[in-house]
Design a protein around this motif. Structure first.
Motif, mmCIF file in Angstrom:
data_model
loop_
_atom_site.group_PDB
_atom_site.id
_atom_site.type_symbol
_atom_site.label_atom_id
_atom_site.label_comp_id
_atom_site.label_asym_id
_atom_site.label_seq_id
_atom_site.Cartn_x
_atom_site.Cartn_y
_atom_site.Cartn_z
ATOM 1 N N UNK A 4 0.711 -1.194 -0.044
ATOM 2 C CA UNK A 4 0.046 -0.039 -0.136
ATOM 3 C C UNK A 4 0.846 1.213 0.048
ATOM 4 N N UNK A 5 2.170 1.284 0.383
ATOM 5 C CA UNK A 5 3.074 2.202 0.233
ATOM 6 C C UNK A 5 3.691 2.565 -1.115
ATOM 7 N N UNK A 6 3.636 1.541 -1.816
ATOM 8 C CA UNK A 6 4.161 1.677 -3.295
ATOM 9 C C UNK A 6 3.401 2.855 -3.950
ATOM 10 N N UNK A 7 4.383 3.547 -4.492
ATOM 11 C CA UNK A 7 3.894 4.615 -5.450
ATOM 12 C C UNK A 7 3.519 4.167 -6.601
ATOM 13 N N UNK A 8 2.303 4.384 -6.758
ATOM 14 C CA UNK A 8 1.673 4.306 -8.456
ATOM 15 C C UNK A 8 1.429 5.807 -9.142
ATOM 16 N N UNK A 9 0.885 5.874 -10.077
ATOM 17 C CA UNK A 9 0.489 7.198 -10.738
ATOM 18 C C UNK A 9 -0.781 7.624 -10.017
ATOM 19 N N UNK A 10 -1.328 7.474 -8.822
ATOM 20 C CA UNK A 10 -2.401 7.843 -8.199
ATOM 21 C C UNK A 10 -1.919 8.581 -6.724
ATOM 22 N N UNK A 11 -2.304 9.546 -6.280
ATOM 23 C CA UNK A 11 -1.856 10.253 -5.048
ATOM 24 C C UNK A 11 -3.025 10.552 -4.450
ATOM 25 N N UNK A 12 -3.155 10.420 -3.000
ATOM 26 C CA UNK A 12 -4.318 10.717 -2.331
ATOM 27 C C UNK A 12 -3.923 12.019 -1.514
ATOM 28 N N UNK A 13 -4.760 13.199 -1.416
ATOM 29 C CA UNK A 13 -4.588 14.399 -0.885
ATOM 30 C C UNK A 13 -5.461 14.186 0.253
ATOM 31 N N UNK A 58 -12.432 16.756 2.583
ATOM 32 C CA UNK A 58 -11.173 17.505 2.599
ATOM 33 C C UNK A 58 -10.123 16.592 2.081
ATOM 34 N N UNK A 59 -10.416 15.431 1.280
ATOM 35 C CA UNK A 59 -9.712 14.541 0.663
ATOM 36 C C UNK A 59 -10.122 14.718 -0.960
ATOM 37 N N UNK A 60 -8.977 14.142 -1.745
ATOM 38 C CA UNK A 60 -9.071 14.121 -3.269
ATOM 39 C C UNK A 60 -8.083 12.805 -3.663
ATOM 40 N N UNK A 61 -8.261 12.452 -4.639
ATOM 41 C CA UNK A 61 -7.390 11.577 -5.576
ATOM 42 C C UNK A 61 -6.799 12.276 -6.840
ATOM 43 N N UNK A 98 -1.346 6.014 -3.405
ATOM 44 C CA UNK A 98 -2.713 5.317 -3.491
ATOM 45 C C UNK A 98 -2.699 4.597 -4.785
ATOM 46 N N UNK A 99 -3.935 4.215 -4.885
ATOM 47 C CA UNK A 99 -3.984 3.126 -6.284
ATOM 48 C C UNK A 99 -5.335 3.390 -6.995
ATOM 49 N N UNK A 100 -5.473 3.000 -8.170
ATOM 50 C CA UNK A 100 -6.935 3.112 -8.630
ATOM 51 C C UNK A 100 -8.044 2.434 -7.947
ATOM 52 N N UNK A 101 -7.500 1.317 -7.489
ATOM 53 C CA UNK A 101 -8.631 0.608 -6.324
ATOM 54 C C UNK A 101 -9.011 1.284 -5.342
ATOM 55 N N UNK A 102 -8.135 1.796 -4.563
ATOM 56 C CA UNK A 102 -8.396 2.743 -3.353
ATOM 57 C C UNK A 102 -9.187 3.869 -3.896
ATOM 58 N N UNK A 103 -8.953 4.504 -5.064
ATOM 59 C CA UNK A 103 -9.501 5.703 -5.286
ATOM 60 C C UNK A 103 -11.213 5.194 -6.016
ATOM 61 N N UNK A 104 -11.242 4.232 -6.509
ATOM 62 C CA UNK A 104 -12.503 3.795 -6.896
ATOM 63 C C UNK A 104 -13.461 3.454 -5.827
ATOM 64 N N UNK A 105 -12.727 2.784 -4.761
ATOM 65 C CA UNK A 105 -13.515 2.399 -3.757
ATOM 66 C C UNK A 105 -14.206 3.709 -2.915
ATOM 67 N N UNK A 106 -13.127 4.854 -2.637
ATOM 68 C CA UNK A 106 -13.465 5.934 -1.879
ATOM 69 C C UNK A 106 -14.469 6.670 -2.638
ATOM 70 N N UNK A 107 -14.270 6.751 -4.122
ATOM 71 C CA UNK A 107 -15.325 7.764 -4.669
ATOM 72 C C UNK A 107 -16.685 6.795 -4.728
ATOM 73 N N UNK A 108 -16.528 5.711 -4.666
ATOM 74 C CA UNK A 108 -18.207 5.011 -4.807
ATOM 75 C C UNK A 108 -18.806 4.816 -3.453
ATOM 76 N N UNK A 109 -18.068 5.271 -2.532
ATOM 77 C CA UNK A 109 -18.617 5.106 -1.007
ATOM 78 C C UNK A 109 -19.533 6.627 -0.885
ATOM 79 N N UNK A 110 -18.928 7.854 -1.353
ATOM 80 C CA UNK A 110 -19.755 8.973 -1.360
ATOM 81 C C UNK A 110 -20.555 9.357 -2.602
ATOM 82 N N UNK A 111 -20.374 10.555 -2.981
ATOM 83 C CA UNK A 111 -21.162 10.838 -4.263
ATOM 84 C C UNK A 111 -20.549 12.116 -4.703
#
Length: 364
Positions: free
Chosen positions: A271-280, A318-321, A351-364
């Motif tokens: 989970x600490x490996x850098x991909x092309x996605x960052x979480x703010x 207060x977060x973004x991907x 972060x990762x695409x999986x984490x991003x998709x999961x987080x954005x699917x939980x909210x709206x």
């Protein structure tokens, strides 16, 4: 007792309860003193966030619950932790005469709850403190427990969190505490082997540094399953007994959106490996995609590459991907970790695409 920034000698326990009760019974009286009044711990309040409509409903009671406080923590330290907010009352929670590490804090008005939640997982001393939304009923119950405890238990006391586990409302989510730091999702699945669980339904929480906290949230298929799973409360995983508590999707959402969750994908990626996605994390609630693009002005980004997350009620977390053009760009962008956007410093995490998709699917 802590009341409007001053300590009050509570006399006997009934008087302590009556004084706190008056805060409740006066209805909306916590608006009577306008924001900016001279409480002891009350510098000029932060600018209010955008007003939210309650659609004709009374505004929620402005109380938060703090968990993970140092056991020698004082009311003054908690007021300092919430520096800049109108702290009306601080209630330290005890059980059997000992401090539990939790407290309830009543604030000046409901919108300040959002500012208090921004302090989630910030430190008091060496310990990080979790901040949760709470309810007037929970605050009432905690007051009743403190009053009756201080009277020596001569009156039947309100049920504590442990006492009320069996009667608590179940939503299908349990909170686990006391896990071995080495515990994995597979270990938790094995612990609940009588239930059908998937890895994606288990959320192991971690500190800002990425170290496990010894806690996790588990989503069961139904409220009946989570209630039945409580039979395993205080059973062992490895060499540690694990406590189970009924939780809620809201508490899980707070942990996922505001804390760091070790949701390791099934492909085994670190989970600490850098991909092309960052979480703010730590963005101003008013921050838009243009602000984020300006923050990363040294990189080529489109609006479609920026994903601001929201809670289920539509408020920003207060977060973004952010999706960068390459892993190298994402690594270079990490140099902006803890730089400011507006008046707030912003933290960056791989972060990762999986984490991003999961987080954005939980909210709206």
């Amino acid at each position: 007792m802590y009341y409007r920034g001053n300590y009050i000698d509570s006399g006997d326990a009934r008087e302590m309860g009556f004084k706190r009760q008056r805060i409740m019974d006066q209805g909306s009286s916590y608006y009577a003193t306008p924001p900016g009044s001279s409480y002891l711990y009350n510098p000029p309040p932060p600018p209010p966030p955008p007003a939210y409509s309650y659609h004709g409903q009374p505004p929620p009671f402005p109380v938060v619950r703090l968990r993970g406080l140092p056991f020698d923590c004082s009311e003054t330290e908690i007021a300092d932790f919430l520096h800049g907010l109108d702290v009306v009352d601080v209630l330290l929670v005890h059980k059997g005469g000992r401090f539990t590490g939790e407290s309830y804090c009543v604030l000046g008005y409901p919108l300040q709850v959002d500012f208090a939640l921004q302090r989630n997982r910030q430190n008091i001393g060496r310990r990080y403190v979790e901040v949760f939304r709470s309810k007037k009923e929970e605050y009432y119950k905690a007051i009743a427990n403190e009053v009756f405890d201080s009277r020596g238990g001569s009156v039947p006391r309100a049920r504590s969190l442990d006492d009320s586990k069996d009667s608590a409302e179940h939503t299908g989510v349990l909170w686990l505490r006391g896990l071995p730091f080495s515990a994995s999702k597979e270990d938790i699945i094995d612990f609940f082997k009588d239930f059908e669980l998937e890895e994606k339904s288990i959320h192991i929480t971690a500190t800002f540094e990425g170290r496990p906290t010894g806690e996790a949230f588990v989503e069961f298929a139904s409220a009946d399953d989570s209630r039945a799973a409580m039979a395993k409360d205080r059973m062992t995983i490895g060499n540690r007994y694990t406590e189970l508590f009924p939780s809620s999707p809201e508490e899980l959402e707070e942990a996922v959106s505001r804390g760091r969750v070790l949701d390791k994908p099934v492909d085994g990626r670190d989970p600490n490996e850098v991909t092309s996605v960052l979480r703010m994390r730590g963005l101003p609630f008013s921050a838009g995609k243009d602000d984020i693009m300006d923050f990363f002005k040294d990189f080529v980004l489109s609006e479609d590459a920026i994903h601001v997350t929201f809670l289920s009620d539509g408020r920003p977390t207060g977060e973004a991907f952010v999706e960068f053009a390459s892993t190298d760009d994402a690594k270079a962008a990490l140099a902006k970790d803890r730089m400011t956007l507006g008046s707030r410093y912003v933290e960056l995490f791989p972060s990762s695409l999986e984490d991003m998709n999961y987080a954005t699917s939980r909210g709206r």
